[in-house]
Design a protein around this motif. Structure first.
Motif, PDB file in Angstrom:
ATOM      1  N   HIS A 191       0.865  -1.185   0.000  1.00  0.00           N
ATOM      2  CA  HIS A 191       0.000   0.000   0.000  1.00  0.00           C
ATOM      3  C   HIS A 191       0.892   1.222   0.000  1.00  0.00           C
ATOM      4  CE1 HIS A 191      -3.444   2.577   0.735  1.00  0.00           C
ATOM      5  NE2 HIS A 191      -2.723   3.200   1.643  1.00  0.00           N
ATOM      6  N   LEU A 192       0.753   2.036  -1.035  1.00  0.00           N
ATOM      7  CA  LEU A 192       1.536   3.256  -1.184  1.00  0.00           C
ATOM      8  C   LEU A 192       0.615   4.459  -1.032  1.00  0.00           C
ATOM      9  CD1 LEU A 192       4.200   4.731  -1.992  1.00  0.00           C
ATOM     10  CD2 LEU A 192       3.451   4.495  -4.374  1.00  0.00           C
ATOM     11  N   ALA A 193       0.930   5.344  -0.093  1.00  0.00           N
ATOM     12  CA  ALA A 193       0.122   6.536   0.131  1.00  0.00           C
ATOM     13  C   ALA A 193       1.046   7.747   0.264  1.00  0.00           C
ATOM     14  CB  ALA A 193      -0.732   6.387   1.391  1.00  0.00           C
ATOM     15  N   ILE A 194       0.912   8.688  -0.641  1.00  0.00           N
ATOM     16  CA  ILE A 194       1.742   9.888  -0.617  1.00  0.00           C
ATOM     17  C   ILE A 194       0.834  11.117  -0.618  1.00  0.00           C
ATOM     18  CG2 ILE A 194       3.535  11.207  -1.800  1.00  0.00           C
ATOM     19  CD1 ILE A 194       4.608   8.642  -2.940  1.00  0.00           C
ATOM     20  N   PRO A 195       0.760  11.824   0.508  1.00  0.00           N
ATOM     21  CA  PRO A 195      -0.116  12.998   0.576  1.00  0.00           C
ATOM     22  C   PRO A 195       0.401  14.127  -0.305  1.00  0.00           C
ATOM     23  CG  PRO A 195       1.225  12.834   2.554  1.00  0.00           C
ATOM     24  CD  PRO A 195       1.488  11.591   1.758  1.00  0.00           C
ATOM     25  N   PRO A 196      -0.467  15.042  -0.676  1.00  0.00           N
ATOM     26  CA  PRO A 196      -0.017  16.194  -1.460  1.00  0.00           C
ATOM     27  C   PRO A 196       1.096  16.946  -0.727  1.00  0.00           C
ATOM     28  CG  PRO A 196      -2.417  16.084  -1.382  1.00  0.00           C
ATOM     29  CD  PRO A 196      -1.906  15.073  -0.406  1.00  0.00           C
ATOM     30  N   LYS A 197       2.074  17.408  -1.481  1.00  0.00           N
ATOM     31  CA  LYS A 197       3.202  18.169  -0.956  1.00  0.00           C
ATOM     32  C   LYS A 197       3.992  17.394   0.100  1.00  0.00           C
ATOM     33  CE  LYS A 197       0.943  22.609  -1.835  1.00  0.00           C
ATOM     34  NZ  LYS A 197       0.474  23.907  -1.261  1.00  0.00           N
ATOM     35  N   ALA A 198       4.069  16.080  -0.059  1.00  0.00           N
ATOM     36  CA  ALA A 198       4.846  15.255   0.870  1.00  0.00           C
ATOM     37  C   ALA A 198       6.305  15.682   0.855  1.00  0.00           C
ATOM     38  CB  ALA A 198       4.732  13.783   0.488  1.00  0.00           C
ATOM     39  N   THR A 199       6.934  15.663   2.024  1.00  0.00           N
ATOM     40  CA  THR A 199       8.345  16.038   2.131  1.00  0.00           C
ATOM     41  C   THR A 199       9.265  14.830   2.026  1.00  0.00           C
ATOM     42  OG1 THR A 199       8.234  15.892   4.544  1.00  0.00           O
ATOM     43  CG2 THR A 199       7.809  18.042   3.551  1.00  0.00           C
ATOM     44  N   GLY A 200       8.708  13.627   2.044  1.00  0.00           N
ATOM     45  CA  GLY A 200       9.495  12.408   1.951  1.00  0.00           C
ATOM     46  C   GLY A 200       8.583  11.204   2.016  1.00  0.00           C
ATOM     47  N   VAL A 201       9.178  10.017   1.957  1.00  0.00           N
ATOM     48  CA  VAL A 201       8.427   8.765   2.019  1.00  0.00           C
ATOM     49  C   VAL A 201       9.104   7.841   3.030  1.00  0.00           C
ATOM     50  CG1 VAL A 201       7.458   6.831   0.722  1.00  0.00           C
ATOM     51  CG2 VAL A 201       7.916   8.989  -0.450  1.00  0.00           C
ATOM     52  N   VAL A 202       8.296   7.166   3.845  1.00  0.00           N
ATOM     53  CA  VAL A 202       8.820   6.203   4.815  1.00  0.00           C
ATOM     54  C   VAL A 202       8.381   4.803   4.411  1.00  0.00           C
ATOM     55  CG1 VAL A 202       8.825   5.457   7.220  1.00  0.00           C
ATOM     56  CG2 VAL A 202       8.817   7.906   6.667  1.00  0.00           C
ATOM     57  N   VAL A 203       9.350   3.914   4.284  1.00  0.00           N
ATOM     58  CA  VAL A 203       9.086   2.524   3.925  1.00  0.00           C
ATOM     59  C   VAL A 203       9.074   1.688   5.200  1.00  0.00           C
ATOM     60  CG1 VAL A 203       9.914   0.529   2.624  1.00  0.00           C
ATOM     61  CG2 VAL A 203      10.169   2.841   1.677  1.00  0.00           C
ATOM     62  N   ARG A 257       8.784   5.440  -9.118  1.00  0.00           N
ATOM     63  CA  ARG A 257       7.381   5.850  -9.177  1.00  0.00           C
ATOM     64  C   ARG A 257       7.295   7.363  -9.370  1.00  0.00           C
ATOM     65  NH1 ARG A 257       3.097   2.084  -9.150  1.00  0.00           N
ATOM     66  NH2 ARG A 257       1.854   3.720  -8.180  1.00  0.00           N
ATOM     67  N   PRO A 258       6.471   7.842 -10.293  1.00  0.00           N
ATOM     68  CA  PRO A 258       6.381   9.288 -10.539  1.00  0.00           C
ATOM     69  C   PRO A 258       6.022  10.084  -9.296  1.00  0.00           C
ATOM     70  CG  PRO A 258       5.272   8.048 -12.279  1.00  0.00           C
ATOM     71  CD  PRO A 258       5.629   7.053 -11.216  1.00  0.00           C
ATOM     72  N   GLU A 259       5.114   9.567  -8.461  1.00  0.00           N
ATOM     73  CA  GLU A 259       4.680  10.319  -7.293  1.00  0.00           C
ATOM     74  C   GLU A 259       5.719  10.367  -6.184  1.00  0.00           C
ATOM     75  OE1 GLU A 259       3.789   7.315  -8.360  1.00  0.00           O
ATOM     76  OE2 GLU A 259       2.203   6.460  -7.081  1.00  0.00           O
ATOM     77  N   ALA A 260       6.736   9.513  -6.262  1.00  0.00           N
ATOM     78  CA  ALA A 260       7.778   9.482  -5.224  1.00  0.00           C
ATOM     79  C   ALA A 260       9.124   9.970  -5.727  1.00  0.00           C
ATOM     80  CB  ALA A 260       7.930   8.054  -4.690  1.00  0.00           C
ATOM     81  N   ARG A 261       9.234  10.222  -7.010  1.00  0.00           N
ATOM     82  CA  ARG A 261      10.527  10.571  -7.594  1.00  0.00           C
ATOM     83  C   ARG A 261      11.076  11.850  -6.961  1.00  0.00           C
ATOM     84  NH1 ARG A 261       9.311  10.258 -12.958  1.00  0.00           N
ATOM     85  NH2 ARG A 261       9.627   7.998 -12.836  1.00  0.00           N
ATOM     86  N   GLY A 262      12.328  11.779  -6.508  1.00  0.00           N
ATOM     87  CA  GLY A 262      12.986  12.940  -5.920  1.00  0.00           C
ATOM     88  C   GLY A 262      12.752  13.131  -4.443  1.00  0.00           C
ATOM     89  N   LEU A 263      11.847  12.354  -3.850  1.00  0.00           N
ATOM     90  CA  LEU A 263      11.578  12.500  -2.423  1.00  0.00           C
ATOM     91  C   LEU A 263      12.595  11.693  -1.604  1.00  0.00           C
ATOM     92  CD1 LEU A 263       7.681  12.147  -2.281  1.00  0.00           C
ATOM     93  CD2 LEU A 263       9.027  14.242  -2.068  1.00  0.00           C
ATOM     94  N   PRO A 264      13.081  12.258  -0.490  1.00  0.00           N
ATOM     95  CA  PRO A 264      13.964  11.479   0.391  1.00  0.00           C
ATOM     96  C   PRO A 264      13.199  10.322   1.009  1.00  0.00           C
ATOM     97  CG  PRO A 264      13.349  13.544   1.432  1.00  0.00           C
ATOM     98  CD  PRO A 264      12.852  13.621   0.022  1.00  0.00           C
ATOM     99  N   ALA A 305      22.461   3.362  -1.191  1.00  0.00           N
ATOM    100  CA  ALA A 305      21.103   3.257  -0.654  1.00  0.00           C
ATOM    101  C   ALA A 305      20.429   4.620  -0.547  1.00  0.00           C
ATOM    102  CB  ALA A 305      21.130   2.578   0.711  1.00  0.00           C
ATOM    103  N   ASP A 306      21.168   5.662  -0.195  1.00  0.00           N
ATOM    104  CA  ASP A 306      20.631   7.013  -0.083  1.00  0.00           C
ATOM    105  C   ASP A 306      19.402   7.051   0.832  1.00  0.00           C
ATOM    106  OD1 ASP A 306      20.547   9.740  -0.510  1.00  0.00           O
ATOM    107  OD2 ASP A 306      19.343   9.574  -2.331  1.00  0.00           O
TER     108      ASP A 306
END
Length: 219
Positions: A27-39, A104-111, A133-134
């Motif tokens: 399940h992938l959920a990225i809110p508008p204007k997200a500052t990053g993504v946590v896996v 993924r386009p919605e996550a590209r560039g996010l830390p 790994a970055d």
């Protein structure tokens, strides 16, 4: 593989991640204007449906972070208990998931940050130790970072180790692992909590600690 279901605004999706011939539900959920993504990197006996992890994920999204919850092993693989404790296998698979996420386009560039529990914490730290790994930050909740072994010294991401005050054996293992970390790291002990943070208020304390650490570093 294609999304099973996507929200109208494209910020949330049930997806299947292909890794070396296996198909991992996520399940992938990225809110508008997200500052990053946590896996989220689940431990043994857990899944993307874990109420504890779902609770933490909600707090993170409220703080402006996207979340990816997925199953490290499919059902057939989980039946072999050797896979559950094969940290090298889990870390390698996590690395493939991170590559998939960054494409993924919605996550590209996010830390990207990692939230691991139990053996998943070891896999998160092992994966974070890779030079390419970055990873922006790691949180372990009731984890077994000691199982990452010699990879601990190569971790560069700021790392938070959250342990229950009554989880004595795991607390000792976390202290041993922390002594091998050369990155910024902190051990936070939640008083009165056992391994699964089932005591009243303890999961909330752990979740807030995780949220604050990740919100600070994953941006």
């Amino acid at each position: 593989m294609e999304d099973v279901r996507s929200a109208a605004d494209g910020t949330a999706a049930e997806v299947v991640i292909p890794v070396n011939g296996a198909a991992l539900a996520a399940h992938l959920a990225i809110p508008p204007k997200a500052t990053g993504v946590v896996v989220f990197v689940h431990g043994s006996g857990s899944s993307r449906h874990s109420p504890r992890n779902q609770y933490v994920a909600t707090l993170l999204r409220d703080a402006g972070l996207g979340t990816l919850l997925f199953d490290l092993l499919n059902e057939a693989e989980e039946n072999d208990r050797g896979n559950v404790f094969d940290i090298g296998l889990l870390a390698g698979r996590l690395g493939q998931v991170l590559a998939w996420l960054r494409a993924r386009p919605e996550a590209r560039g996010l830390p990207v940050g990692l939230f691991g529990a139990s053996t998943g914490a070891a896999a998160a730290l092992w994966a974070a130790s890779n030079a390419d790994a970055d990873v922006a930050a790691v949180v372990s909740r009731g984890g077994r970072p000691d199982l990452a072994g010699g990879h601990l010294a190569a971790v560069r991401a700021p790392t938070l180790l959250i342990v229950g005050g009554l989880d004595h054996a795991v607390l000792d293992l976390n202290r041993h692992a922390a002594a091998q970390l050369t990155c910024e790291h902190v051990i936070e002990i939640v008083p009165g909590a056992t391994h699964l943070f089932q005591e009243p208020g303890t999961l909330q304390q752990a979740a807030v600690l995780a949220r604050d650490w990740l919100a600070h570093h994953v941006r």
